[in-house]
Design a protein around this motif. Structure first.
Motif, PDB file in Angstrom:
ATOM      1  N   ARG A 101       0.864  -1.172   0.000  1.00 57.54           N
ATOM      2  CA  ARG A 101       0.000   0.000   0.000  1.00 57.54           C
ATOM      3  C   ARG A 101       0.903   1.225   0.000  1.00 57.54           C
ATOM      4  NH1 ARG A 101      -5.433  -1.930   2.368  1.00 57.54           N
ATOM      5  NH2 ARG A 101      -6.101   0.237   2.204  1.00 57.54           N
ATOM      6  N   HIS A 102       0.528   2.220  -0.770  1.00 60.63           N
ATOM      7  CA  HIS A 102       1.319   3.458  -0.862  1.00 60.63           C
ATOM      8  C   HIS A 102       0.644   4.498   0.038  1.00 60.63           C
ATOM      9  CE1 HIS A 102       3.797   6.314  -3.545  1.00 60.63           C
ATOM     10  NE2 HIS A 102       3.349   7.002  -2.513  1.00 60.63           N
ATOM     11  N   ILE A 103       1.273   4.766   1.167  1.00 57.08           N
ATOM     12  CA  ILE A 103       0.716   5.714   2.134  1.00 57.08           C
ATOM     13  C   ILE A 103       1.772   6.768   2.446  1.00 57.08           C
ATOM     14  CG2 ILE A 103      -0.266   6.001   4.444  1.00 57.08           C
ATOM     15  CD1 ILE A 103      -1.266   3.117   4.265  1.00 57.08           C
ATOM     16  N   GLU A 104       1.376   8.024   2.385  1.00 56.55           N
ATOM     17  CA  GLU A 104       2.342   9.101   2.561  1.00 56.55           C
ATOM     18  C   GLU A 104       1.896  10.048   3.666  1.00 56.55           C
ATOM     19  OE1 GLU A 104       2.192  10.414  -1.463  1.00 56.55           O
ATOM     20  OE2 GLU A 104       0.671  11.939  -1.084  1.00 56.55           O
TER      21      GLU A 104
ATOM     22  N   GLU B 190      -2.177  11.362   7.062  1.00 62.12           N
ATOM     23  CA  GLU B 190      -1.711  10.598   5.910  1.00 62.12           C
ATOM     24  C   GLU B 190      -2.697  10.631   4.747  1.00 62.12           C
ATOM     25  OE1 GLU B 190      -4.577   7.737   7.684  1.00 62.12           O
ATOM     26  OE2 GLU B 190      -3.165   9.203   8.474  1.00 62.12           O
ATOM     27  N   ARG B 191      -2.173  10.218   3.595  1.00 66.05           N
ATOM     28  CA  ARG B 191      -2.981  10.019   2.396  1.00 66.05           C
ATOM     29  C   ARG B 191      -2.721   8.611   1.873  1.00 66.05           C
ATOM     30  NH1 ARG B 191      -0.972  15.621   1.330  1.00 66.05           N
ATOM     31  NH2 ARG B 191       0.892  14.681   0.414  1.00 66.05           N
ATOM     32  N   GLU B 192      -3.761   7.941   1.470  1.00 66.00           N
ATOM     33  CA  GLU B 192      -3.632   6.625   0.824  1.00 66.00           C
ATOM     34  C   GLU B 192      -3.641   6.856  -0.679  1.00 66.00           C
ATOM     35  OE1 GLU B 192      -3.621   2.412   0.400  1.00 66.00           O
ATOM     36  OE2 GLU B 192      -4.297   3.142   2.354  1.00 66.00           O
ATOM     37  N   CYS B 193      -2.587   6.368  -1.347  1.00 61.51           N
ATOM     38  CA  CYS B 193      -2.416   6.624  -2.786  1.00 61.51           C
ATOM     39  C   CYS B 193      -2.174   5.313  -3.542  1.00 61.51           C
ATOM     40  CB  CYS B 193      -1.247   7.576  -3.020  1.00 61.51           C
ATOM     41  SG  CYS B 193      -1.301   9.080  -2.023  1.00 61.51           S
ATOM     42  N   SER B 194      -2.887   4.264  -3.168  1.00 62.17           N
ATOM     43  CA  SER B 194      -2.574   2.936  -3.695  1.00 62.17           C
ATOM     44  C   SER B 194      -3.174   2.651  -5.065  1.00 62.17           C
ATOM     45  CB  SER B 194      -3.037   1.855  -2.704  1.00 62.17           C
ATOM     46  OG  SER B 194      -2.292   1.936  -1.503  1.00 62.17           O
ATOM     47  N   ILE B 195      -4.200   3.406  -5.499  1.00 60.89           N
ATOM     48  CA  ILE B 195      -4.764   3.173  -6.832  1.00 60.89           C
ATOM     49  C   ILE B 195      -3.882   3.884  -7.843  1.00 60.89           C
ATOM     50  CG2 ILE B 195      -6.796   3.359  -8.312  1.00 60.89           C
ATOM     51  CD1 ILE B 195      -7.230   1.541  -5.941  1.00 60.89           C
TER      52      ILE B 195
ATOM     53  N   GLN C 248       1.808   5.760 -11.444  1.00 63.04           N
ATOM     54  CA  GLN C 248       1.317   7.119 -11.232  1.00 63.04           C
ATOM     55  C   GLN C 248      -0.052   7.045 -10.568  1.00 63.04           C
ATOM     56  OE1 GLN C 248       0.523   9.810 -14.663  1.00 63.04           O
ATOM     57  NE2 GLN C 248       2.066  11.113 -13.711  1.00 63.04           N
ATOM     58  N   LYS C 249      -0.222   7.888  -9.541  1.00 64.24           N
ATOM     59  CA  LYS C 249      -1.449   7.830  -8.749  1.00 64.24           C
ATOM     60  C   LYS C 249      -2.658   8.283  -9.566  1.00 64.24           C
ATOM     61  CE  LYS C 249       1.652   9.152  -5.049  1.00 64.24           C
ATOM     62  NZ  LYS C 249       2.171  10.300  -4.297  1.00 64.24           N
ATOM     63  N   VAL C 250      -3.792   7.640  -9.314  1.00 64.51           N
ATOM     64  CA  VAL C 250      -5.035   7.963 -10.014  1.00 64.51           C
ATOM     65  C   VAL C 250      -6.101   8.430  -9.030  1.00 64.51           C
ATOM     66  CG1 VAL C 250      -6.849   7.098 -11.542  1.00 64.51           C
ATOM     67  CG2 VAL C 250      -4.506   6.270 -11.802  1.00 64.51           C
ATOM     68  N   ILE C 251      -6.203   7.717  -7.906  1.00 66.84           N
ATOM     69  CA  ILE C 251      -7.177   8.068  -6.869  1.00 66.84           C
ATOM     70  C   ILE C 251      -6.454   8.114  -5.526  1.00 66.84           C
ATOM     71  CG2 ILE C 251      -9.240   7.285  -5.610  1.00 66.84           C
ATOM     72  CD1 ILE C 251     -10.153   5.980  -8.247  1.00 66.84           C
TER      73      ILE C 251
ATOM     74  N   TRP D  10     -13.775  12.617   5.785  1.00 65.47           N
ATOM     75  CA  TRP D  10     -13.031  11.834   4.794  1.00 65.47           C
ATOM     76  C   TRP D  10     -13.036  12.560   3.462  1.00 65.47           C
ATOM     77  CZ3 TRP D  10     -11.957   7.100   7.316  1.00 65.47           C
ATOM     78  CH2 TRP D  10     -11.017   6.289   6.656  1.00 65.47           C
ATOM     79  N   ALA D  11     -11.923  12.491   2.740  1.00 65.02           N
ATOM     80  CA  ALA D  11     -11.825  13.165   1.442  1.00 65.02           C
ATOM     81  C   ALA D  11     -11.323  12.215   0.374  1.00 65.02           C
ATOM     82  CB  ALA D  11     -10.901  14.377   1.545  1.00 65.02           C
ATOM     83  N   MET D  12     -11.831  12.383  -0.846  1.00 70.04           N
ATOM     84  CA  MET D  12     -11.441  11.592  -2.010  1.00 70.04           C
ATOM     85  C   MET D  12     -10.942  12.525  -3.106  1.00 70.04           C
ATOM     86  SD  MET D  12     -12.141   8.230  -1.858  1.00 70.04           S
ATOM     87  CE  MET D  12     -12.616   7.358  -0.355  1.00 70.04           C
ATOM     88  N   GLU D  13      -9.970  12.061  -3.870  1.00 78.35           N
ATOM     89  CA  GLU D  13      -9.515  12.797  -5.051  1.00 78.35           C
ATOM     90  C   GLU D  13      -9.418  11.848  -6.236  1.00 78.35           C
ATOM     91  OE1 GLU D  13      -6.282  15.884  -5.125  1.00 78.35           O
ATOM     92  OE2 GLU D  13      -5.249  14.404  -6.359  1.00 78.35           O
ATOM     93  N   SER D  14     -10.054  12.228  -7.338  1.00 81.32           N
ATOM     94  CA  SER D  14      -9.931  11.496  -8.605  1.00 81.32           C
ATOM     95  C   SER D  14      -9.182  12.380  -9.588  1.00 81.32           C
ATOM     96  CB  SER D  14     -11.307  11.142  -9.167  1.00 81.32           C
ATOM     97  OG  SER D  14     -11.988  10.233  -8.336  1.00 81.32           O
ATOM     98  N   ARG D  15      -8.090  11.863 -10.122  1.00 86.89           N
ATOM     99  CA  ARG D  15      -7.331  12.624 -11.110  1.00 86.89           C
ATOM    100  C   ARG D  15      -7.936  12.373 -12.491  1.00 86.89           C
ATOM    101  NH1 ARG D  15      -0.865  12.251  -9.850  1.00 86.89           N
ATOM    102  NH2 ARG D  15      -0.945  12.248  -7.575  1.00 86.89           N
TER     103      ARG D  15
END
Length: 666
Positions: free
Chosen positions: A207-210, A226-231, A236-239, A333-338
């Protein structure tokens, strides 16, 4: 405080910095290349200065040109955004020498942590757990193979000055190391002007967690969780989301404290991110430190209420952080879609062209939801082949993860983009994926769940019924309009029937419609019914309906006897017919697509970098045939089966469009 700052970047991040600067009463200066003459960030800034031709290595990453723009504008400080010059120590040093403030960390911290090889050595010396790997410089592909054999496969080949997935490859064999090493070096040189490469063990199922850190020049440092960036796809991160659905409070605290300790060890001051990979037992390993603002910073802002760009500017101006660690709580909770100009149906290959339609969802803030869209484009603007393919970052916030996902679903379905290939259908499908909904994700998610590529989402039965009911109700509205038009012309009004057959995604639903002033009740043959209300009228490209008391948003296109409807990652051909028409439709032959199996077609607009074979060569399945470069990424095209090359239609240096023929096989 500064009176004027220059933004040494472009696109959505330049627009993002301008918004905060404007809020703070600071004037802004944009820089632009020939390709960006009409870009959004240019029109938003108070001033704009031309810096050269479209390629970044002739404009945005040429330090002398940026320094000339600073001098011409009289800017007191520079915000570098991310990418380009943001982690170039020599750029920060040049600003310091010129008496211009760099809105970022000291050049010494960039030198120590911006270089991924040096940062891993320093982290190891500081007692931080690191991934096994070779941190020295690698001379050539043969040495890369030797090192990889010692580490053990799979390995990650990475550009030392890299970021954003550029110059990065995963290799599972000696052959893939040789190939990946050369491509990574080329990409790194083109993107960063630095072709140094290092190799480390690739940890499977990670899992990519920063951790977001923020430090001032007075010795204070905090972590903003932290942010979870595993997708991710192609590394390259997507979600992204904040917080992570995986971490517990103890692990979060340990990671945050370690990140701050590392930042303090190098005298860090500004916003920065310490990236970790985390295994299934919550063991975490230092990956790298990004000495800049991250693309995904909005999700941190949404759960903390802190404007990171504002804090970067204030820290650069010498101010102390106005809060302590104990003040920083996680709120919701927050979500980001690139949103990328990449076609998910073509393995996410880049797409360029004009945005013939660009209508993002309306940004909003309420006590229970937030919709935010950070963008650098506009309707009618061009997506260039010269830069990163990001169009926008769509973010949502809600009190819970489930609610934030639902807000994102509706926002994605509302987002209208036409004229180019884009990944809206893919991120929409991920939001409904059972693994994602449960938070059961790793960086291998896309490869595992879409091994044959993305072919569109398949809607479940309850959603199909809701769409079928909506389509039937919409068809009734369209039929009424048609009968009124024809009735006016022929002095009589045609009757609109109540019985219809709705066909979609291989299913057929026999329905009847009972309409009233408020909406329609759509009854199915099994006795169930759904209530549909909407103010949609024929011709509107977006339909916002209430079906069974819940919102349903769909993009609408007209096709014979029905609609093209897009939602939740699905692209549906929906036919609404009378029972007799449906009967006859079953007798119609299916139209088959043309056979292109004898051709290698260019999957994206780009430049041919290399042709690996010659006419008459026999090729094997998986063999590299050609390399095409687009948006700073090299894409190796491989043979899908054994065959013989009959004709080569393109040469190195050729600029190709989508589906142009590169070579033909016998």
């Amino acid at each position: 405080m500064f009176k004027k700052i220059l933004i040494a970047n472009r696109g959505e991040i330049a627009c993002r910095v301008i918004k905060t600067a404007r809020k703070m009463g600071i004037q802004t200066v944009a820089v632009y290349s020939d390709a960006d003459r009409n870009a959004l960030h240019v029109s938003m800034a108070d001033e704009a200065i031309h810096i050269g031709p479209p390629p970044a290595n002739q404009s945005y990453i040429v330090i002398d040109k940026i320094m000339e723009a600073i001098k011409a504008s009289g800017a007191e400080a520079v915000h570098p955004g991310y990418g380009f010059l943001s982690e170039r120590m020599d750029f920060a040093a040049a600003l310091e020498a010129a008496g211009v403030v760099f809105i970022g960390p000291p050049s010494g911290a960039i030198e120590a942590m911006g270089d991924k090889i040096t940062s891993k050595k320093l982290a190891k010396e500081a007692g931080v757990s690191t991934v096994p790997g070779y941190m020295g410089l690698i001379a050539d592909a043969d040495e890369a193979v030797k090192i990889s054999n010692e580490i053990g496969y799979p390995v990650m080949i990475k550009a030392s000055a890299g970021g954003g997935g550029k110059g990065m490859r995963i290799a599972w064999s000696e052959a893939e190391v040789k190939e990946g090493f050369e491509s990574s070096k080329n990409e790194a040189a083109n993107s960063f002007g630095d072709d140094r490469i290092f190799i480390e063990k690739f940890v499977t199922q990670p899992r990519h967690i920063e951790i977001q850190v923020l430090a001032d020049k007075h010795g204070n440092c905090v972590y903003l969780h932290e942010r979870e960036c595993s997708i991710q796809r192609r590394n390259q991160k997507v979600i992204e989301e904040a917080p992570s659905p995986f971490l517990d409070e103890a692990t979060r605290k340990a990671m945050g404290e370690q990140a701050c300790a590392l930042a303090k060890a190098v005298g860090y001051a500004s916003a920065g991110t310490v990236e970790f990979i985390v295994d299934g037992q919550k063991n975490f390993y230092f990956l790298e430190m990004n000495t800049r603002l991250q693309v995904e910073h909005p999700v941190t802002e949404l759960i903390t209420g802190i404007d990171l760009v504002e804090q970067m500017i204030r820290v650069a101006a010498g101010e102390k952080l106005p809060f302590q660690q104990s003040d920083l709580k996680i709120n919701g909770w927050a979500m980001e879609s690139r949103l990328y100009a990449e076609d998910p149906y073509r393995n996410f290959l880049p797409s360029i062209g004009r945005l013939t339609r660009y209508r993002p969802p309306v940004e909003s803030v309420t006590p229970t939801s937030v919709v935010r869209n950070d963008t650098g484009v506009y309707e009618g603007g061009e997506i260039s082949m010269y830069y990163d393919p990001m169009i926008a970052k769509l973010c949502t916030w809600a009190p819970t993860r489930e609610a934030a996902i639902e807000e994102m679903r509706l926002a994605l379905d509302t987002f209208e983009v036409e004229g180019i290939g884009h990944n809206l259908p893919f991120v929409g499908a991920v939001m409904d994926h059972p693994r994602f909904v449960k938070g059961d994700i790793t960086t291998a998610f896309i490869a595992e769940e879409y091994p044959d590529g993305f072919q569109g989402a398949v809607l479940d039965e309850p959603t199909l019924r809701r769409v079928a009911a909506a389509a039937a109700a919409m068809n009734r509205v369209a039929e009424i309009r048609r009968t009124r038009i024809s009735g006016t012309m022929n002095n009589h009004e045609r009757h609109v029937g109540v019985d219809w057959v709705v066909a979609l995604q291989g299913e057929s639903y026999h329905v009847s419609i009972a309409a009233d002033r408020e909406g329609s009740t759509v009854s199915f043959s099994d006795g169930s019914s759904l209530r549909v209300t909407s103010d949609w009228t024929p011709g509107q490209p977006l339909a916002s309906l209430m079906v069974d008391g819940r919102p349903l948003v769909m993009k609408v296109g007209k096709i014979p006897m029905g609609f093209r409807l897009r939602l939740r990652g699905a692209d549906l051909k929906v036919n609404v017919r009378t029972p007799r028409q449906a009967e006859l439709a079953l007798l119609m032959p299916e139209k088959l697509p043309p056979d292109t199996s004898k051709y290698l077609l260019c999957p994206m607009p780009g430049l041919v970098v290399k042709i690996n074979v010659a006419e008459g060569d026999e090729v094997q399945e998986g063999q590299a045939l050609a390399t095409v470069e687009a948006m700073k990424m090299e894409n190796i095209l491989r043979a899908e089966r054994r065959g013989t090359v009959k004709k080569i239609a393109a040469a190195p240096g050729a600029s190709l469009r989508v589906d142009d023929v590169i070579m033909e096989f016998e």
